[in-house]
Scaffold this active site. Sequence first.
Site, PDB file in Angstrom:
ATOM      1  N   LYS A  42     -14.995 -30.241  43.042  1.00  0.00           N
ATOM      2  CA  LYS A  42     -14.739 -30.651  44.265  1.00  0.00           C
ATOM      3  C   LYS A  42     -14.227 -32.216  44.294  1.00  0.00           C
ATOM      4  CE  LYS A  42     -13.927 -28.060  46.415  1.00  0.00           C
ATOM      5  NZ  LYS A  42     -14.181 -26.583  46.015  1.00  0.00           N
ATOM      6  N   CYS A  52       4.267 -22.330  49.610  1.00  0.00           N
ATOM      7  CA  CYS A  52       5.114 -22.629  50.574  1.00  0.00           C
ATOM      8  C   CYS A  52       4.648 -21.756  51.868  1.00  0.00           C
ATOM      9  CB  CYS A  52       6.564 -22.264  50.519  1.00  0.00           C
ATOM     10  SG  CYS A  52       7.197 -22.801  48.953  1.00  0.00           S
ATOM     11  N   GLU A  91     -18.522 -26.765  39.998  1.00  0.00           N
ATOM     12  CA  GLU A  91     -18.159 -26.713  41.244  1.00  0.00           C
ATOM     13  C   GLU A  91     -17.887 -28.150  41.885  1.00  0.00           C
ATOM     14  OE1 GLU A  91     -16.128 -25.152  42.891  1.00  0.00           O
ATOM     15  OE2 GLU A  91     -16.430 -25.337  44.988  1.00  0.00           O
ATOM     16  N   ASN A 142       9.453 -18.199  49.942  1.00  0.00           N
ATOM     17  CA  ASN A 142       8.231 -18.722  49.390  1.00  0.00           C
ATOM     18  C   ASN A 142       8.191 -17.708  48.204  1.00  0.00           C
ATOM     19  OD1 ASN A 142       5.524 -18.912  48.784  1.00  0.00           O
ATOM     20  ND2 ASN A 142       4.926 -17.468  50.392  1.00  0.00           N
TER      21      ASN A 142
END
Length: 606
Positions: free
Chosen positions: A483, A2, A479, A100
């Site tokens: 992605k 948040c 990675e 938050n």
Amino acid sequence: MCGIVGYIGPRQAQEVLISGLAKLEYRGYDSAGIAIHDGAQIDVKKKAGKLENLSTLLDGQPMSGSLGIGHTRWATHGLPNDTNAHPHATEDGRIVIIHNGIIENYLTLKEGLMSRGHQFKSETDSEVLAHLIEEAYAGNLEEAVRAALAQVRGAYGIVVTHVDHRGIVAARTVSPLVMGVGEGEMFLASDVPALLAYTRNMVFLHDGDMVVLNDDGFRVMDLAGNPQQRTIEHIEWDAEAAEKGGFDTYMLKEIYEQPQALTNTLIGRLHDETGEVNLDINLDPGSFKRISIIACGTAFYAGLVGEYLIEQLARIPVEVDVASEYRYRDPLVSENTLAIVVSQSGETIDTLEALREAKKFGAKTLGVINAKGSSMTRELDDTLYIHAGPEIGVASTKAYTSMVSAFLMLALWLGRARGTLSEEQGAELLKAARELPRLVEEALAPERVARIKEVAEKYATARDYLFLGRGVNSPTAYEGALKLKEISYIHAEAYAAGEMKHGPIALIDENLPVAVIATESRLLEKTISNVQEVRARAGKVILFLSDGDTENARHGDDVIYVPRAHEMVSPVVNAVAMQLLAYFTATALGKDVDKPRNLAKSVTVE
Ligand code: AGP
């Protein structure tokens, strides 16, 4: 998760809040809302979905007032609908809060409050805060917030307004909060970019800080009410640096920022004349016998490259852990351990708690961190900043390559200090590191980008993808798969290429694109053997080769050339090609790469 914004001053608060929230949507975009105090009452407007839904609502009915708070939500408790959107107000509308974090004991608190007659509107954990403050309120908002927070367990950045007060009270535990100091006006936000359009003078609030903001200043105290001194820092990033700068998306902008980010990571740290690396950290390289690298997601993969580099160059045993597991697996930690946490945001709660766990057992701690002033940096013994600049795109790009480069410098420094790396080897690697910004610039040359786009579009309708790499480039494969999953929603798996035959090979058929990192390395021949295994089963091979490797080109259905780099720095260069493959696959599919579904930039819940 948040995003939070607060404002008090002479301006119309609505404008400040909406522009701030627009910079925080990376923290969540399930709903957005603002509350504005017009001097007589506090009006709340909120809407499920992205900020634009709230803006549309406000177009028809703007809010007037110069004190306000705003929130963009990443849902944890309760559906992402209008009712669960923040701000949350008490039944009489006199107290309004945004939050938050997570209130872990909210159910018990809620039951108690309900038994005492409080009526709840939302399903959120946050709403208990408004009711607790109401219950404790006896004319002094600051005291009421303090009394309420004494009852909660969990993480919070909370901002509170009361109809009878021209002021804002805020507090934080775990969740970040930064205060902007203007002339005759004050700001609050979860992160710096939200405030840069208004001020560059910031105060990073510490864990356990409470602050009272008025038109003419602020007071910081701890949660017990003891005054605290906090310095105002001048932030040099201009607002432009946090904007898209002409690119379609933050992610693409950040991919192209990598040469600059890498320069910033390396600058002033490599000394050609002496072959030395100066990291400006106090760590004694002889004071530990083993290293634990701890991180999440992309930062974890950077840590895996770090493991390889440190073990190769400095010959120190390294283990790498996913932070959420480390905390609970009762790890063997002692004063002889160096715990290295890796994080772009410096706020990821799993990593932060793992850091605390390591500290508890006496480990020395070092952070490889991007965000200045973040929570982790305040608890670490030492921080090696990566200086990649603000990263807004949810999918991490430039922070990853900067983290890997930081690990390269760290491995070099340790290797030289511990005598496992000769002067000559050190000089060779230092030269390779220095080349990185130029190599990445080259990797982003228009014709290379166009080629990756072409291949990405060719396979964009694939249901699954497999990524393979070996040695220091196995994490590059992991990675690459992450992605692709994050932004295109294509299912992808990644393996060290030699492991494929132990199971994943069963997945291969003519519909499976297999991206193989086969750039120059000691293991290139072995990688090519793995490629043959894929081709023998009709898999479609997308082969990433070093420039000039025409010999191996015949093994790929599609070949993508990347700039030739020293094996030890190749993960940085190769990662750029992975990022572009994922990016163009996602855009071919029409996905919103800056706001991938279900994700948030900074994960501050467990
Ligand atoms: C990367 O693309 C991610 N969105 C995610 O895996 C991220 O790397 C992870 O949550 C850790 O974040 P941090 O670096 O801010 O700690």
